[in-house]
Design an enzyme around this catalytic site. Sequence first.
Site, short mmCIF file in Angstrom:
data_model
loop_
_atom_site.label_atom_id
_atom_site.label_comp_id
_atom_site.label_asym_id
_atom_site.label_seq_id
_atom_site.Cartn_x
_atom_site.Cartn_y
_atom_site.Cartn_z
N TYR A 182 0.95 -1.32 -0.04
CA TYR A 182 -0.01 0.08 -0.19
C TYR A 182 0.77 1.14 0.20
O TYR A 182 0.85 1.96 0.81
CB TYR A 182 -0.95 -0.14 1.17
CG TYR A 182 -2.29 0.81 1.00
CD1 TYR A 182 -3.31 0.08 -0.05
CD2 TYR A 182 -2.55 1.97 1.22
CE1 TYR A 182 -4.50 0.82 -0.24
CE2 TYR A 182 -3.84 2.26 0.88
CZ TYR A 182 -4.70 1.91 0.17
OH TYR A 182 -5.90 2.61 -0.30
N HIS A 230 7.06 5.73 1.24
CA HIS A 230 7.78 4.67 0.60
C HIS A 230 8.48 5.04 -0.54
O HIS A 230 9.72 4.69 -0.73
CB HIS A 230 6.93 3.42 0.35
CG HIS A 230 6.06 2.91 1.43
ND1 HIS A 230 4.83 2.98 1.43
CD2 HIS A 230 6.42 1.98 2.59
CE1 HIS A 230 4.26 2.63 2.67
NE2 HIS A 230 5.12 2.07 3.13
N GLY A 255 12.20 4.07 7.09
CA GLY A 255 11.79 5.34 7.27
C GLY A 255 11.82 5.88 8.88
O GLY A 255 11.64 4.94 9.93
N SER A 296 1.00 7.99 6.04
CA SER A 296 1.16 6.18 6.48
C SER A 296 0.20 5.68 5.97
O SER A 296 -1.10 6.27 5.60
CB SER A 296 0.90 6.38 7.97
OG SER A 296 0.33 5.30 8.50
#
Length: 288
Positions: free
Chosen positions: A32, A37, A147, A185
């Site tokens: 997702y 990312h 991260g 997120s």
Amino acid sequence: MIKTGKISEVKENVRKWKKAGLSIGLVPTMGYLHEGHASLIKKAREENDKVIVSDFVNPIQFGPKEDLGTYPRDFEADCKLCEGIGADLIFHPEPSEMYEGDFHSYVGVNTLSEGLCGKTRPIHFNGVCTVVTKLFNITEADRAYFGQKDAQQLAIVRRMVRDLNYNITIVGCPIIREEDGLAKSSRNTYLKPDEREKATILHKALSEGERMVRDGETDANKVVKVVRDIIESEPLAKVDYVEIVDWNELQKVEKIDGPILMAVAVYIGKVRLIDNFIVENSMVIEMV
Ligand code: PAF
């Protein structure tokens, strides 16, 4: 871009790449994928000959009452994003490929896993360390990208690599935020529109904490109180924790005189969000 769910196929490619003397960067994800990312994958792309993205919702890092079943998934969109950045391989295994029926081996980092998120998620970090270990072994990566949003995870993985002499460099990457400051997120998608709006309280509160530290405040409890009060001024917000810990051992500090992590976990409605900033040598390195 190679797409595979098979460990043997990843290993085959890795063997070829290693034989040709190529470096490998790994970006471990649960899919997702969003811009957070993407920033890790881009950095991996810049620093390595080959880039592997793992896309696996790791069941063993979820507690029995957590959101394993509902965790958002969109493999097609993930492939598009990875391809767009130029990743070489996306690894998307089934849980049974990663954990055979007689799986019994776990990796854990004591002490650092016990506070902050570890208090309410007691098995979480052992699940993370175990899957990350497997991914390191499968991909033989030279570098792995994590991260700073999951700061406790980053500290734990770094410690695991140091303590257990893994042959890999851990690269920590800055938090990527929405325009209004909310840290990106996958779980932000759970927020209803009014909750999404109110979720900016985390960033507002941490910004004030950061300002205080920048201005020279060294009393950790004072900073924690101000940040907690701001968050609690929002009726939809329920604090899980607001803490300042030292950035190496993740233990609470009273006085800010070395590298520290200020971390918060807050429920907005039913959605649990985390955010943080890090101060190293009295210099704020993550701008909130
Ligand atoms: O940060 C995550 O998404 C996960 O914890 C990780 C590192 C991919 C392990 O499952």
